[in-house]
Write a protein that holds these residues in place. Structure first.
Motif, short mmCIF file in Angstrom:
data_model
loop_
_atom_site.label_atom_id
_atom_site.label_comp_id
_atom_site.label_asym_id
_atom_site.label_seq_id
_atom_site.Cartn_x
_atom_site.Cartn_y
_atom_site.Cartn_z
N ARG A 1 0.82 -1.21 0.00
CA ARG A 1 0.00 0.00 0.00
C ARG A 1 0.85 1.26 0.00
O ARG A 1 0.48 2.27 -0.60
N SER A 2 2.03 1.21 0.66
CA SER A 2 2.76 2.46 0.94
C SER A 2 3.82 2.83 -0.08
O SER A 2 4.27 3.98 -0.10
N TYR A 3 4.28 1.89 -0.87
CA TYR A 3 5.44 2.18 -1.75
C TYR A 3 5.15 1.76 -3.19
O TYR A 3 4.39 0.82 -3.43
N ASP A 4 5.80 2.47 -4.11
CA ASP A 4 5.61 2.16 -5.53
C ASP A 4 6.90 1.81 -6.26
O ASP A 4 6.87 1.19 -7.31
N ASN A 5 8.03 2.27 -5.71
CA ASN A 5 9.31 2.05 -6.41
C ASN A 5 10.10 0.95 -5.71
O ASN A 5 10.39 1.05 -4.52
N PHE A 6 10.48 -0.06 -6.47
CA PHE A 6 11.18 -1.22 -5.90
C PHE A 6 12.42 -1.55 -6.71
O PHE A 6 12.50 -1.28 -7.92
N TYR A 7 13.37 -2.15 -5.99
CA TYR A 7 14.67 -2.50 -6.57
C TYR A 7 14.97 -3.94 -6.15
O TYR A 7 14.63 -4.36 -5.04
N GLN A 8 15.63 -4.68 -7.06
CA GLN A 8 15.93 -6.08 -6.75
C GLN A 8 17.41 -6.37 -6.98
O GLN A 8 18.02 -5.87 -7.94
N CYS A 9 17.98 -7.19 -6.06
CA CYS A 9 19.39 -7.56 -6.19
C CYS A 9 19.57 -8.58 -7.32
O CYS A 9 18.86 -9.58 -7.37
N HIS A 10 20.52 -8.30 -8.17
CA HIS A 10 20.82 -9.19 -9.29
C HIS A 10 21.29 -10.55 -8.81
O HIS A 10 21.05 -11.58 -9.44
N ASP A 11 21.98 -10.57 -7.65
CA ASP A 11 22.60 -11.82 -7.19
C ASP A 11 21.69 -12.62 -6.25
O ASP A 11 21.45 -13.80 -6.48
N CYS A 12 21.20 -11.99 -5.17
CA CYS A 12 20.42 -12.77 -4.18
C CYS A 12 18.92 -12.55 -4.30
O CYS A 12 18.16 -13.15 -3.55
N ARG A 13 18.48 -11.69 -5.21
CA ARG A 13 17.06 -11.44 -5.53
C ARG A 13 16.30 -10.71 -4.42
O ARG A 13 15.08 -10.57 -4.49
N GLN A 14 16.98 -10.25 -3.36
CA GLN A 14 16.32 -9.50 -2.30
C GLN A 14 15.69 -8.22 -2.88
O GLN A 14 16.26 -7.58 -3.76
N LEU A 15 14.52 -7.84 -2.34
CA LEU A 15 13.83 -6.62 -2.77
C LEU A 15 14.13 -5.47 -1.80
O LEU A 15 14.25 -5.68 -0.60
N PHE A 16 14.21 -4.25 -2.35
CA PHE A 16 14.45 -3.05 -1.53
C PHE A 16 13.51 -1.94 -1.94
O PHE A 16 13.09 -1.87 -3.09
#
Ligand SMILES: [Zn+2]
Length: 255
Positions: free
Chosen positions: A220-235
């Motif tokens: 609900r609160s965020y629209d922009n996301f980033y993902q790690c190329h290596d471990c796939r973690q989202l930020f």
């Protein structure tokens, strides 16, 4: 090295400037003090014998002339030892260390795991592991041209190490502000480009593609996301990120 068993026949005067005084006993800070020696010890060894790590030394004047780490002490020398100054690097062939890589890359000792995460959050290529031993840190720093950050003076005294810094602060937020100040990192910030867990590179991802992986509040609160190329973690720009950036912005205004 001065031989502690031999009589110290000679004496010279050392004066340390700026943050180099942090390594001296209180009674020797910010003033010239005598250094006794025998034989012809080199400048690097003589400075490190006074607990100051050579990697934090940028320039040394002996009787007003710049000298390299290999200069051999002479009786009655007057020696001024300067740290790295922001925006004022000496243009001299007697500069003690080559300029560090830009943007700076780091390798940290085992005690600095939280500082590692802060540096990665700001986009800096930073290696850290809780099993790193001193020889590995030194070899990796040399092979990959990294600056060593540590709270272990022993690592920094390695003569072959060109770049390093003894982290004074204990608390991680103070540590990141200290490192930002010392290495003028604000010039190189690229927040949310690097994974704080594994140092991999991040890329923007579409919210639609990762919707099912998000907790409902985040969805609900965020629209922009980033993902790690290596471990796939989202930020995303969550509360922790915003809190750190606010503290660092405050620091920038003071500089
Ligand atoms: Zn990762």
């Amino acid at each position: 090295m001065p031989d502690s068993h031999a009589p110290h026949l000679h004496s010279c005067q050392f004066r340390f400037y700026g943050g180099l005084n942090d390594f001296l006993p209180a009674e020797k800070r910010y003033q010239a003090s005598a250094f006794r020696f025998s034989g012809t010890p080199g400048l690097r060894d003589s400075i490190q014998a006074q607990r100051v790590p050579h990697v934090e030394v940028a320039l040394v004047l002996v009787n007003g002339q710049p000298q390299s780490a290999e200069y051999q002490l002479q009786p009655e020398d007057q020696i001024a030892v300067y740290p790295r100054f922001q925006h004022l690097q000496p243009e001299s062939s007697k500069q003690w260390h080559p300029p560090p890589p830009e943007p700076p890359r780091f390798i940290l000792d085992v005690h600095l795991g939280k500082l590692c995460r802060h540096l990665r959050m700001l986009g800096f290529d930073t290696r850290w592991g809780n099993d790193y031993e001193d020889p590995f840190i030194i070899d990796t720093a040399l092979a990959e041209q990294r600056i060593v950050l540590t709270r272990d003076l022993g690592i920094l005294k390695q003569a072959r190490l060109p770049w390093g810094y003894f982290v004074r602060a204990i608390e991680p937020t103070r540590q990141i502000t200290e490192i930002t100040d010392y290495f003028t990192l604000a010039d190189f910030w690229q927040p949310l480009t690097r994974c704080i867990n594994c140092n991999g590179m991040l890329a923007r991802v579409s919210k639609d593609d990762i919707l099912e992986q998000l907790p409902p509040g985040t969805r609900r609160s965020y629209d922009n996301f980033y993902q790690c190329h290596d471990c796939r973690q989202l930020f995303w720009r969550g509360a922790h990120y915003i809190g750190l950036m606010a503290k660092l912005s405050g620091l920038q205004e003071k500089l």
